[in-house]
Design an enzyme around this catalytic site. Structure first.
Site: not given
Ligand SMILES: *Cc1c(COP(=O)(O)O)cnc(C)c1O
Length: 388
Positions: A190-192, A188
């Site tokens: 926002n993930k790294n 998603q």
């Protein structure tokens, strides 16, 4: 770096380079835009990343976890032990397959599932443990798999935030020094690592992968040029090549992006140590630069002191926002949501999570930040908490 590129500092922001953008254009121009060669290429790259384990990609992390539960044959009548301190999808997918989430309290230091409380929660119905690696900090993987092995439980790791994290030198999802069962990641925004939306599941063998593949598209198995069979109820959870090509590029950048997060997190600790905030009761995350991928930098506010001054977490967030600093709450406790309360849960059953959940705050941390941005955040927090 004594400057900032961002007048308003959000708590996170993805890093997408021009090569990625142009690769998306190439896929769009290719004529093959849903899942195809780029998905296969991403699955191959991820499999290499996880030491050769079997990997399949899906439309998002939630679908990935739900498919993991189905692959582990978890369904009605089964119990799954998990943490209330997660994004609500962790336990929503347990409900979605007809099983019952059992919330175990957290360790106040790591804010992860307290492994020492698991055994007391095991019943004859328990089928799996679903740990969450909050902020990318894993649990003690050796202990986790010891318990799973002893009680013959499956492990479905919600590693949504933990791509690149490790334990005993092994990347989470690979399995050299400790076992690893089903490991679910989210891509998603926002993930790294992001594919905008997406996810992948690391599995034990091709048999599991074939089932996961069927569950990904309507239970369909194709044979030859015209053969099709459906023998299981699947859904529509495939990743597109447009998303996959973003992931291919992000994976190449991952070591650099992780290094930047580490550097910024280190700077947070250095800056906080020069303030009185820790003596004032602010709790920092564990200073773990070996295992964590620094997905988030979360502090726990001295909430009782704030309440005595007529303040709360929302007022702190508003004051920070007025100083152009964005923050987030990860997460409101799952067992306090109406849906869950109506099922008989509530956060009194997990008092440590209840306390931490009421006071946790995610500060900005993402690779595009400068060290000056970190100083901005710490300085602003000092101003907001000065009366405490
Ligand atoms: C992001 C996240 C998920 C869900 O992933 P999606 O891709 O948004 O469906 C699940 N669990 C945790 C801990 C997450 O951070």
């Amino acid at each position: 770096m004594n400057h900032s590129n961002l007048p308003f500092l959000p708590f996170t922001k993805p890093t997408i380079d021009e090569a990625t953008i142009s690769a998306v254009g190439d896929v769009l121009r290719s004529g093959w835009i849903t899942n195809g060669p780029k998905c296969l290429e991403l699955e191959k790259s991820l499999s290499d990343y996880f030491g050769g384990r079997t990997v399949r990609c899906f439309a998002n992390g939630s679908a990935t976890m739900e498919i993991a539960l189905r692959v582990a044959n978890i369904g009605p009548g089964d119990e799954v032990i998990t943490t209330p301190m997660s994004w609500v999808s962790t336990s929503n997918v347990i409900l979605a397959v007809g099983a019952r989430p059992i919330f175990v309290d957290i360790d106040p230091r790591t804010r992860n599932l307290n492994l020492e409380l698991i055994e007391a929660a095991i019943t004859p119905q328990t089928k799996a443990i679903m740990p969450v690696y909050l902020s990318g900090l894993p649990v003690d993987m050796v202990r986790l798999y010891q318990i799973a092995h002893q009680y013959k439980l499956r492990v479905v790791e919600d590693a949504a935030q933990a791509l690149g994290s490790s334990w005993l030198g092994d990347t989470i999802g690979s399995a050299n020094h400790f076992p690893s069962d089903l490991v679910s990641f989210s891509f998603q925004a926002n993930k790294n690592l992001t594919t905008i939306e997406g996810g992948c599941l690391v599995m034990n063998n091709e048999i599991e992968a074939i089932l996961a593949q069927k569950l990904r598209i309507q239970g369909v198995t194709r044979t030859g040029l015209d053969g099709m069979e459906v023998d299981v109820l699947g859904g529509k959870h495939n990743l597109t090549d447009v998303n996959a090509v973003i992931g291919i590029h992000q994976l190449k950048q991952l070591p650099d992006l992780m290094q930047q997060r580490q550097t910024l997190a280190t700077h947070y600790f250095d800056c906080f140590e020069k303030t009185t905030l820790i003596e004032q009761g602010l709790e920092l995350p564990p200073k773990d630069f070996t295992n964590s991928n620094w997905h988030m930098f979360q502090v726990v506010l001295p909430i009782e002191k704030l309440h005595q001054l007529g303040m709360n977490r929302a007022t702190v967030m508003q004051k920070l926002k007025d100083m152009n600093i964005g923050t987030g709450v990860h997460y409101p406790l799952i067992n306090d949501f109406k849906l869950y309360r109506e099922l008989g849960y509530n956060s009194n059953q997990t008092p440590i999570a209840q306390r931490v959940g009421s006071a946790i705050l995610t500060l900005p941390l993402f690779p595009l930040m400068t060290s000056y941005d970190v100083e901005r955040v710490v300085h602003a927090l000092q101003l907001v908490l000065k009366e405490i």
